[in-house]
Design a protein around this motif. Structure first.
Motif, PDB file in Angstrom:
ATOM      1  N   GLY A 196      -5.016 -11.933  29.227  1.00 24.15           N
ATOM      2  CA  GLY A 196      -3.674 -12.200  29.716  1.00 24.15           C
ATOM      3  C   GLY A 196      -2.799 -12.830  28.645  1.00 24.15           C
ATOM      4  N   HIS A 197      -3.376 -13.105  27.459  1.00 29.58           N
ATOM      5  CA  HIS A 197      -2.577 -13.635  26.352  1.00 29.58           C
ATOM      6  C   HIS A 197      -2.108 -12.460  25.509  1.00 29.58           C
ATOM      7  CE1 HIS A 197      -4.697 -17.286  27.417  1.00 29.58           C
ATOM      8  NE2 HIS A 197      -5.845 -16.689  27.161  1.00 29.58           N
ATOM      9  N   ALA A 198      -0.937 -12.598  24.902  1.00 27.96           N
ATOM     10  CA  ALA A 198      -0.465 -11.563  24.000  1.00 27.96           C
ATOM     11  C   ALA A 198      -1.392 -11.523  22.791  1.00 27.96           C
ATOM     12  CB  ALA A 198       0.955 -11.867  23.553  1.00 27.96           C
ATOM     13  N   GLY A 199      -1.643 -10.341  22.273  1.00 30.11           N
ATOM     14  CA  GLY A 199      -2.531 -10.202  21.128  1.00 30.11           C
ATOM     15  C   GLY A 199      -1.786  -9.695  19.905  1.00 30.11           C
ATOM     16  N   LEU A 200      -2.374  -9.965  18.751  1.00 33.34           N
ATOM     17  CA  LEU A 200      -1.777  -9.489  17.511  1.00 33.34           C
ATOM     18  C   LEU A 200      -2.869  -8.836  16.679  1.00 33.34           C
ATOM     19  CD1 LEU A 200       0.608  -9.398  15.491  1.00 33.34           C
ATOM     20  CD2 LEU A 200      -0.222 -11.591  14.606  1.00 33.34           C
ATOM     21  N   CYS A 201      -2.618  -7.597  16.264  1.00 30.99           N
ATOM     22  CA  CYS A 201      -3.587  -6.897  15.438  1.00 30.99           C
ATOM     23  C   CYS A 201      -2.932  -6.556  14.106  1.00 30.99           C
ATOM     24  CB  CYS A 201      -4.033  -5.621  16.156  1.00 30.99           C
ATOM     25  SG  CYS A 201      -5.185  -4.653  15.179  1.00 30.99           S
ATOM     26  N   LEU A 202      -3.531  -7.020  13.017  1.00 25.44           N
ATOM     27  CA  LEU A 202      -2.957  -6.797  11.693  1.00 25.44           C
ATOM     28  C   LEU A 202      -3.814  -5.804  10.921  1.00 25.44           C
ATOM     29  CD1 LEU A 202      -2.063 -10.516  10.879  1.00 25.44           C
ATOM     30  CD2 LEU A 202      -0.544  -8.701  11.727  1.00 25.44           C
ATOM     31  N   LEU A 203      -3.210  -4.691  10.556  1.00 30.37           N
ATOM     32  CA  LEU A 203      -3.930  -3.658   9.817  1.00 30.37           C
ATOM     33  C   LEU A 203      -3.631  -3.827   8.337  1.00 30.37           C
ATOM     34  CD1 LEU A 203      -3.069  -0.611  12.136  1.00 30.37           C
ATOM     35  CD2 LEU A 203      -5.052  -2.139  12.259  1.00 30.37           C
ATOM     36  N   VAL A 204      -4.542  -4.473   7.630  1.00 24.76           N
ATOM     37  CA  VAL A 204      -4.317  -4.766   6.221  1.00 24.76           C
ATOM     38  C   VAL A 204      -4.789  -3.587   5.384  1.00 24.76           C
ATOM     39  CG1 VAL A 204      -4.917  -6.306   4.318  1.00 24.76           C
ATOM     40  CG2 VAL A 204      -4.618  -7.215   6.638  1.00 24.76           C
ATOM     41  N   THR A 205      -3.928  -3.114   4.490  1.00 25.74           N
ATOM     42  CA  THR A 205      -4.301  -1.950   3.697  1.00 25.74           C
ATOM     43  C   THR A 205      -3.682  -1.980   2.310  1.00 25.74           C
ATOM     44  OG1 THR A 205      -4.220   0.447   3.562  1.00 25.74           O
ATOM     45  CG2 THR A 205      -2.382  -0.628   4.655  1.00 25.74           C
ATOM     46  N   ALA A 206      -4.431  -1.433   1.359  1.00 26.95           N
ATOM     47  CA  ALA A 206      -3.885  -1.279   0.018  1.00 26.95           C
ATOM     48  C   ALA A 206      -3.572   0.188  -0.232  1.00 26.95           C
ATOM     49  CB  ALA A 206      -4.886  -1.788  -1.016  1.00 26.95           C
ATOM     50  N   ALA A 207      -3.519   0.957   0.835  1.00 20.89           N
ATOM     51  CA  ALA A 207      -3.291   2.397   0.684  1.00 20.89           C
ATOM     52  C   ALA A 207      -1.878   2.675   0.179  1.00 20.89           C
ATOM     53  CB  ALA A 207      -3.508   3.108   2.007  1.00 20.89           C
ATOM     54  N   ASP A 208      -1.743   3.838  -0.423  1.00 18.66           N
ATOM     55  CA  ASP A 208      -0.459   4.311  -0.916  1.00 18.66           C
ATOM     56  C   ASP A 208       0.566   4.339   0.230  1.00 18.66           C
ATOM     57  OD1 ASP A 208       1.639   5.695  -1.903  1.00 18.66           O
ATOM     58  OD2 ASP A 208       0.492   7.467  -2.531  1.00 18.66           O
ATOM     59  N   PRO A 209       1.667   3.614   0.071  1.00 20.57           N
ATOM     60  CA  PRO A 209       2.652   3.543   1.157  1.00 20.57           C
ATOM     61  C   PRO A 209       3.207   4.910   1.554  1.00 20.57           C
ATOM     62  CG  PRO A 209       3.152   1.954  -0.570  1.00 20.57           C
ATOM     63  CD  PRO A 209       2.046   2.813  -1.086  1.00 20.57           C
ATOM     64  N   ALA A 210       3.099   5.899   0.650  1.00 22.40           N
ATOM     65  CA  ALA A 210       3.655   7.209   0.988  1.00 22.40           C
ATOM     66  C   ALA A 210       2.559   8.188   1.400  1.00 22.40           C
ATOM     67  CB  ALA A 210       4.422   7.768  -0.215  1.00 22.40           C
ATOM     68  N   GLY A 211       1.337   7.737   1.417  1.00 18.03           N
ATOM     69  CA  GLY A 211       0.227   8.668   1.641  1.00 18.03           C
ATOM     70  C   GLY A 211      -0.137   8.858   3.095  1.00 18.03           C
ATOM     71  N   PRO A 212      -1.075   9.751   3.333  1.00 20.62           N
ATOM     72  CA  PRO A 212      -1.478  10.084   4.699  1.00 20.62           C
ATOM     73  C   PRO A 212      -2.214   8.940   5.416  1.00 20.62           C
ATOM     74  CG  PRO A 212      -2.875  11.225   3.113  1.00 20.62           C
ATOM     75  CD  PRO A 212      -1.802  10.554   2.333  1.00 20.62           C
ATOM     76  N   SER A 213      -2.910   8.083   4.662  1.00 22.19           N
ATOM     77  CA  SER A 213      -3.592   6.965   5.326  1.00 22.19           C
ATOM     78  C   SER A 213      -2.575   6.057   5.979  1.00 22.19           C
ATOM     79  CB  SER A 213      -4.390   6.119   4.338  1.00 22.19           C
ATOM     80  OG  SER A 213      -5.172   6.924   3.533  1.00 22.19           O
ATOM     81  N   MET A 214      -1.489   5.821   5.246  1.00 24.35           N
ATOM     82  CA  MET A 214      -0.453   4.946   5.790  1.00 24.35           C
ATOM     83  C   MET A 214       0.138   5.559   7.054  1.00 24.35           C
ATOM     84  SD  MET A 214       0.867   2.062   5.317  1.00 24.35           S
ATOM     85  CE  MET A 214       0.704   1.573   3.605  1.00 24.35           C
ATOM     86  N   GLU A 215       0.302   6.870   7.024  1.00 27.63           N
ATOM     87  CA  GLU A 215       0.862   7.563   8.174  1.00 27.63           C
ATOM     88  C   GLU A 215      -0.027   7.346   9.411  1.00 27.63           C
ATOM     89  OE1 GLU A 215       1.563  12.190   8.698  1.00 27.63           O
ATOM     90  OE2 GLU A 215       2.207  11.427   6.739  1.00 27.63           O
ATOM     91  N   ARG A 216      -1.316   7.405   9.180  1.00 27.47           N
ATOM     92  CA  ARG A 216      -2.272   7.199  10.263  1.00 27.47           C
ATOM     93  C   ARG A 216      -2.173   5.784  10.826  1.00 27.47           C
ATOM     94  NH1 ARG A 216      -7.886   7.244   9.263  1.00 27.47           N
ATOM     95  NH2 ARG A 216      -7.337   6.811   7.111  1.00 27.47           N
ATOM     96  N   LEU A 217      -2.097   4.813   9.912  1.00 29.03           N
ATOM     97  CA  LEU A 217      -2.025   3.420  10.352  1.00 29.03           C
ATOM     98  C   LEU A 217      -0.743   3.180  11.128  1.00 29.03           C
ATOM     99  CD1 LEU A 217      -3.438   1.564   7.224  1.00 29.03           C
ATOM    100  CD2 LEU A 217      -4.610   2.234   9.319  1.00 29.03           C
ATOM    101  N   LEU A 218       0.348   3.789  10.674  1.00 26.29           N
ATOM    102  CA  LEU A 218       1.610   3.612  11.395  1.00 26.29           C
ATOM    103  C   LEU A 218       1.526   4.237  12.783  1.00 26.29           C
ATOM    104  CD1 LEU A 218       4.097   4.137   8.433  1.00 26.29           C
ATOM    105  CD2 LEU A 218       3.599   1.995   9.639  1.00 26.29           C
ATOM    106  N   ALA A 219       0.790   5.336  12.884  1.00 27.20           N
ATOM    107  CA  ALA A 219       0.616   5.956  14.203  1.00 27.20           C
ATOM    108  C   ALA A 219      -0.127   5.003  15.148  1.00 27.20           C
ATOM    109  CB  ALA A 219      -0.150   7.272  14.077  1.00 27.20           C
ATOM    110  N   VAL A 220      -1.148   4.363  14.617  1.00 35.50           N
ATOM    111  CA  VAL A 220      -1.900   3.411  15.442  1.00 35.50           C
ATOM    112  C   VAL A 220      -0.997   2.257  15.857  1.00 35.50           C
ATOM    113  CG1 VAL A 220      -3.831   1.785  15.502  1.00 35.50           C
ATOM    114  CG2 VAL A 220      -4.102   3.994  14.373  1.00 35.50           C
ATOM    115  N   ALA A 221      -0.183   1.780  14.911  1.00 38.44           N
ATOM    116  CA  ALA A 221       0.716   0.672  15.222  1.00 38.44           C
ATOM    117  C   ALA A 221       1.771   1.103  16.230  1.00 38.44           C
ATOM    118  CB  ALA A 221       1.373   0.160  13.941  1.00 38.44           C
TER     119      ALA A 221
END
Ligand code: ADP
Ligand code: MG
Length: 730
Positions: free
Chosen positions: A617-642
């Motif tokens: 019942g408490h608000a949660g915070l999930c931080l996806l820490v990454t060193a991936a290329d900001p323009a690459g496909p991994s980042m795209e995936r993480l943004l989708a999850v977010a």
């Protein structure tokens, strides 16, 4: 010599057959011919570059236009290494190829002898976006000698095979050509009427065209036919199981008024959601029938599947039977035991002082139990005192006996196959009812293919009062300081009385995997965060003063249990772990999760992980820490999850990303579930639905497939290979 479909590969002869025969998965001529090209290349393929994304496989025909050699210092060995940049021109574009070599002589040979200006070849590799252009790193190539007429007689469509075990695509091509010309008879798995109605080409024609089409149209016809084959075989396996179940009698477990279930419902501290009510009724009805229930229950993490399954277990206990709950990990089995005993309260203390009159017992059976505890648990299962037996794979062992097993519940299905379900089923006198639960939402067609023998129920909504979980990507490549901020947030949550998870992909730094395979743009290769190294660093640094503990799969079971219990009891502030917490772990007071190297995890996995927070019942915070290329496909995936909490949407993205194919063709890969090579469970829904219906009709009429021996053989092969996969996992 006659070459049959089932003959060993060596029967084909030729220069490479012996070598090919040593590869895993290639034993028979059929296996060899079933190794399809992952694509066909034509001149001019580069015009499609716009449609591609990093990681896609491209192959193209081109001519070396220029080549330049550079030297650099290898960060790890500190030795001089060589990089060759080759620009290759195709009819409709150009692409940069980059080769890395460690030795001077190889580097020089590559520049002067292998790839001189003017050399023509077919190049094949994975696309990478680097320094503002597309390139291929260390691509595979087939080169033509100067003046070679092969350049002019090159077919329009050149098959490109994945190079496996040191066999090149060209060697495979040659041997498969030979096999296809020699093989006596190609099996026809489809019923002739099915082929005729759909105007499909013959199996032999399809195989010729899947390897060596003259036109794209021929290739399409071949794919169409072979997809139908794959779908039909897979659906026949499932239909066979279904037909078997339809013919099977089970003990009805209708429950009992005024029994445990009623007492449990009365003491439940919350109201069931509408979904829980609905699914609960479905299950209750099925348990009361005299055919075994075979049901898949899917629902988001935290949607309340455990309560639903517990109610089903109680109904069975009320009918005089027992229920087994199979969990994928020891941690999860222990947690199930704790939470189920807590929910049941005195109802779980049957026969004990202070226990409820009609109470039952909950037994735990895991691999790590001491001898005495194991004996007690085994006796409680065999004697029937334990109405509910919870365990891991240990439950599947022969010496585990039940007095009257009526229901098997499998939690988190993706780690248990059909074989495990039936291994447990074999412990019951009559087949038990089966409920499989998963938190990974499965798109309809996937469910149809992979779990086609199960009926599905879905819990769509989460119980009310669930806190929101905000997910944020922390791109530390852009701003290293953001990581500091993440640790600050952890401290803040702990200061507010909450707890935190920190998740890393590795256990210890010795599992050395370097992030960047080759030195890129002066960036030092970085190793991945590892739990064993990270925890002391955090405890001594950014999280000093907090109680930090470690949890991972290689710890002794009693240590795992100790840490988990301490965390559940609130005695540990920060749990630094691997994905062992991915599944089912429930600590409502945990409100923040920091996932390091988040790009290393799959989309569904991240979604599962963050399901661990925001539960109380408490608000949660999930931080996806990454060193991936900001323009690459991994980042795209993480943004989708977010960006979404819709598990179905995410599992779609996940499947799409994992598809090994690409827009230019379908990649061959031996390891996919259900023997599927061409069929896409996402895109070929009509083919699958068609096959499902036809296979069920066929199997009902001819359960042993007497009329279609080729299909019978293919079905047996697939069943055996699934059996093999199961054996590997245990
Ligand atoms: P799942 O197994 O689907 O991840 P659980 O059954 O573990 O979910 O439920 C998550 C949490 O929600 C548990 O603490 C459970 O007691 C609680 N819960 C389940 N159903 C309800 C409900 N209808 N109302 C409120 N809380 C619920
Ligand atoms: Mg659960």
């Amino acid at each position: 010599m006659e070459v049959q479909w089932d003959s060993p590969v060596t029967a084909v002869g030729g220069r490479h057959a012996t070598k090919l025969a040593q590869l895993p998965g290639i034993e028979t001529v059929g296996d060899l011919v079933g190794t399809y090209p992952r694509q066909h290349v034509a001149k001019g393929t580069l015009s499609q570059l716009d449609e591609l994304v990093a990681g896609d496989l491209v192959s193209f025909v081109g001519e070396v236009a220029s080549a330049r050699q550079y030297t650099y210092q290898d960060k790890r060995t500190r030795r001089t290494a060589y990089r060759l940049e080759v620009r290759v021109r195709a009819e409709d574009g150009a692409l940069l190829l980059t080769y890395f070599d460690k030795a001077r002589h190889t580097a020089d040979w590559r520049k002067d002898t292998e790839l001189p200006v003017g050399r023509v070849g077919v190049f094949s590799g994975k696309l990478k976006w680097f320094r503002d252009e597309w390139q291929l790193t260390n691509p595979a190539s087939r080169l033509y000698e100067e003046g070679d007429d092969a350049v002019d007689t090159m077919p329009d469509l050149i098959p490109i095979y994945s190079s496996i075990g040191g066999i090149t695509t060209w060697q495979l091509e040659e041997t498969i050509d030979l096999a296809l010309s020699l093989v006596d008879r190609v099996p026809e798995v489809l019923p002739p009427a099915f082929v005729a109605e759909r105007e499909l080409v013959s199996a032999r024609q399809a195989l010729r065209w899947i390897h060596r089409p003259d036109t794209r149209a021929q290739k399409a016809l071949a794919e169409k036919r072979l997809k139908h084959d794959e779908a039909f075989v897979a659906q026949s396996v499932l239909a066979r199981r279904r037909v078997l179940v339809e013919a099977t009698v089970a003990n009805p477990r209708p429950g009992r008024r005024g029994g445990l279930l009623d007492a449990f419902d009365a003491r439940l501290p919350f109201a069931l959601t509408e979904g829980q009510e609905r699914v609960g009724r479905e299950i209750a009805d099925e348990l009361a029938r005299d055919h075994p229930m075979q049901r898949l229950l899917q629902g988001e993490v935290g949607s309340g599947k455990t309560v639903v399954s517990l109610r089903a277990m109680l109904q069975v206990v009320d009918s005089g039977g027992q229920a087994a709950l199979l969990a994928p990990t020891e941690v999860l089995a222990q947690q199930h035991q704790r939470s189920i005993e807590a929910m049941l309260g005195e109802l779980a203390q049957g026969g004990m002082l202070g226990g409820a009159e009609h109470g039952t017992r909950v037994a735990l059976l895991t691999g790590s139990l001491g001898a005495a505890a194991r004996r007690t648990a085994l006796a409680a299962a065999a004697g029937g005192e334990a109405g509910i037996v919870i365990g891991t794979h240990a439950l599947l062992e022969d010496r585990v006996q039940f007095a009257d097993l009526g229901l098997v519940v499998v939690d988190e299905q993706h780690r248990f196959g059909v074989e495990q379900r039936s291994a447990l089923g074999a412990k019951a006198g009559t087949p038990p009812h089966v409920l499989v639960m998963t938190a990974t939402p499965i798109p309809r067609t996937v469910a149809m293919t992979v779990f086609g023998d199960l009926d599905t129920s879905t819990l769509a909504e989460l119980p009310a009062g669930r806190g929101e979980v905000q997910t944020t990507v922390v791109p530390i490549r852009a701003r290293a300081a953001w990581l500091e901020r993440a640790w600050e947030r952890v401290r803040e949550e702990v200061a507010a009385g909450h707890q935190a998870y920190v998740v890393a992909s590795r256990i210890d730094p010795g599992d050395d995997e370097v992030v960047a395979e080759e030195p890129v743009d002066g960036e030092a290769p970085r190793t991945l965060y590892a739990v064993d190294e990270l925890a002391p660093e955090l405890a001594a640094g950014p999280l000093a003063g907090l109680r930090v503990e470690v949890l991972h799969g290689r710890m002794a079971p009693e240590d795992k249990d100790r840490v988990m219990s301490a965390f559940a009891a609130g005695e540990v502030h920060v749990l630094v772990s691997t994905t062992v917490i991915e599944v089912g772990v429930d600590v409502p007071n945990a409100t923040v999760m920091v996932i390091l190297d988040a790009d290393r995890f799959g989309v569904s996995q991240l979604h599962q992980l963050r399901g661990r927070i925001g539960r109380g019942g408490h608000a949660g915070l999930c931080l996806l820490v990454t060193a991936a290329d900001p323009a690459g496909p991994s980042m795209e995936r993480l943004l989708a999850v977010a960006g979404t909490r819709d598990g179905f949407e995410l599992s779609r993205i996940d499947l799409e990303q994992r598809r090994e194919g690409n827009v230019l063709g379908t990649q061959q890969s031996g390891g996919r579930a259900g023997g599927l090579k061409l069929l896409s469970v996402l895109r070929d829904e009509p083919v699958i639905a068609d096959a499902r219906e036809a296979a069920l009709d066929l199997l009902r009429a001819d359960p042993e497939l007497v009329g279609l021996p080729d299909l019978a053989a293919a079905v047996r092969r697939l069943e055996d290979s699934e059996q093999a996969v199961y054996l590997e996992k245990t």
